[in-house]
Design a protein around this motif. Structure first.
Motif: not given
Ligand SMILES: Cc1cc2nc3c(=O)[nH]c(=O)nc-3n(C[C@H](O)[C@H](O)[C@H](O)COP(=O)(O)O)c2cc1C
Length: 339
Positions: A9-10, A12-15, A98, A104, A295, A298-300
Motif C-alpha cells: 500500500s505504501a 502504491n501511494r508513494m508514487k 499522500y 503524518y 511506510w 503512509i501504508g496504513s
C-alpha cells in the motif's frame, strides 16, 4: 493489513518516491534528496545498509532465556522496546504527499504510543512543519520528543519554549543539518554550533537535550561536556553528506568512550528486530528508525505504524531467545561479530 500489505500500500501511494524495496539498500533512491534516498551518489545510505549487514549474530540455544524482556525506560517512561520513531519532515517533497504534514505527524506520534514507544518530530525549512509535530505531541499528553534544526541560537531557544508548552518529554537538535543550504534559501539559516552555543541551549531549558548527528568520539565527549543528556549517533539516513561513515563504523568506539556518561541513541538502516539487537550490541542504549515508520504511516496510518513496530518487537524477542539475551541490558558485543 499484514506487513506485506502495508508495504504494498505504501509503495502504491508513494508514487515512485520510494519503491519500498525488499532490501532498503539506498540503490533505487540514490540521490533522491528531496525524496526518500541518500544525498549525491547515495553512498552514505548504502554504507548504512552494507555495514549493518556485516554485523552477524552468534546463535546460542543452550541457556535459560525462554521469555526475554524487551522493555526499557527513558526519562521516567516505560517503553516496550528500545526503539524510538526518528524525526522526519517533508511529507510532500520527500514522500510524495499522500499524507499532509499534520496527518503524518499524528499517525507517527500516535502509532508509536499505540506500540508502547515514543516518536521524535522534526523541523524543516517550512516552520509550520515543526508546529504540526508539536501539535501531535500536545494531543498525546506530551509523549514525544522535538528535534530542532541547528538554526540561530535565538530561534532554537524560541522553539524549545514551544516544545515545553506542548509538554514534550525532551528536545534536541539535529546538529548534522548544519549544511542544509536549502534552509538558507528559505530565509532560515542553519550552521555548525560552537561549544558556547550548545552550553547556552542546554542551560535554556530543564528538559533533557539531545544532540543528533554525532559521529566521532571527540564530539561525543563534547556532548557530555556541554551537558547534553543524549546523543544520536547517526549520519541522518545518508541524507546530509555523501560518502560519510555509517553509525556502525563509529558506534563501538563512541560507546567505549562515553557509555554511562550520556545516553547513546543510534540509527541507520534499522528495518527489523534483529537490527535493533545489533545496534544495542554495538553499544547503543536506544535505536531510532525512520523509513519503516514512513511506510507504516503512509501504508496504513497509525495502525500501520503500530504494526510495523510490533513486527520489529517480535523480531527482537526472537533474536534475544536465539542469542540468549534475557533482557536489553544483557545484550553485549560478544553476541555479534563484525565480519
Ligand atoms: C524523508 C526523511 C526526512 C527526514 N527528516 C528529518 C528531520 O526533519 N530531522 C531529522 O533530524 N532527521 C530527519 N531525517 C533523518 C532521520 O531522522 C533518521 O536519522 C534517518 O533517516 C535514519 O535512518 P533510516 O531511515 O535508515 O532508519 C529524515 C529522514 C528521511 C528519510
Amino acid at each position: 493489513m499484514n506487513i506485506g500489505e502495508i508495504r504494498d500500500s505504501a509503495r502504491n501511494r508513494m508514487k515512485g518516491f520510494c519503491n519500498v524495496c525488499k532490501e532498503c539498500n539506498g540503490v533505487y533512491c540514490s540521490g533522491k534528496v528531496p525524496g526518500m534516498g541518500g544525498a549525491g551518489t547515495g553512498n552514505s545510505m548504502k554504507r548504512n545498509f552494507e555495514m549493518l549487514s556485516k554485523v552477524k549474530l552468534n546463535l546460542k540455544t543452550i541457556h535459560n532465556t525462554v521469555n526475554p524482556d524487551t522493555s526499557v525506560e527513558l526519562w521516567g517512561m516505560k517503553l516496550g522496546l528500545p526503539l524510538i520513531g526518528a524525526p522526519v519532515t517533508g511529507s510532500e517533497i520527500n514522500m510524495g504527499g499522500y499524507l499532509t504534514e499534520e496527518e503524518y505527524c499524528k499517525n507517527v506520534v500516535k502509532g508509536c504510543l499505540m506500540a508502547d514507544t515514543l516518536a521524535m518530530i522534526g523541523d524543516s525549512g517550512n516552520p509550520d512543519f515543526y508546529l504540526s509535530g508539536l501539535d501531535a505531541i500536545k494531543d498525546n499528553n506530551g509523549k514525544g520528543i522535538a528535534i530542532i534544526k541547528p538554526r540561530e541560537n535565538k530561534k532554537i531557544i524560541e522553539n524549545i519554549k514551544k516544545a515545553e508548552q506542548s509538554g514534550a518529554l525532551a528536545v534536541g537538535i539535529d546538529i548534522d543539518g548544519a549544511g542544509l543550504v536549502t534552509m538558507a534559501l528559505l530565509g532560515q539559516p542553519v550552521g555548525p554550533k560552537s561549544k558556547e552555543d550548545l552550553i547556552e541551549i542546554v542551560k535554556s531549558t530543564t528538559l533533557p537535550v539531545i544532540l543528533k548527528g554525532i559521529m566521532s568520539v571527540e564530539e561525543a565527549k563534547l556532548a557530555v561536556e556541554v551537558g547534553a543528556k543524549a546523543i544520536v549517533v547517526s549520519n541522518h539516513g545518508g541524507r546530509v553528506l555523501d560518502d560519510a561513515l555509517s553509525s556502525v563504523d563509529v558506534l563501538p568506539e563512541i560507546a567505549q568512550a562515553v557509555k554511562g556518561k550520556i545516553i547513546i541513541m543510534s540509527d541507520g538502516s534499522v528495518r527489523d528486530g534483529k537490527d535493533i539487537f545489533k545496534y544495542i550490541a554495538l553499544g547503543a542504549d536506544y535505536v531510532l528508525s525512520a523509513r519503516p515508520l514512513i511506510w507504516g504511516a503512509i501504508g496504513s496510518g497509525e495502525e500501520g505504524v503500530k504494526q510495523y513496530i510490533n513486527h520489529m518487537k517480535n523480531g527482537l524477542y526472537q533474536t534475544m531467545i536465539l542469542t540468549g539475551a534475557n533482557d536489553i541490558k544483557s545484550i553485549d558485543n560478544k553476541m555479534i561479530k563484525l565480519t
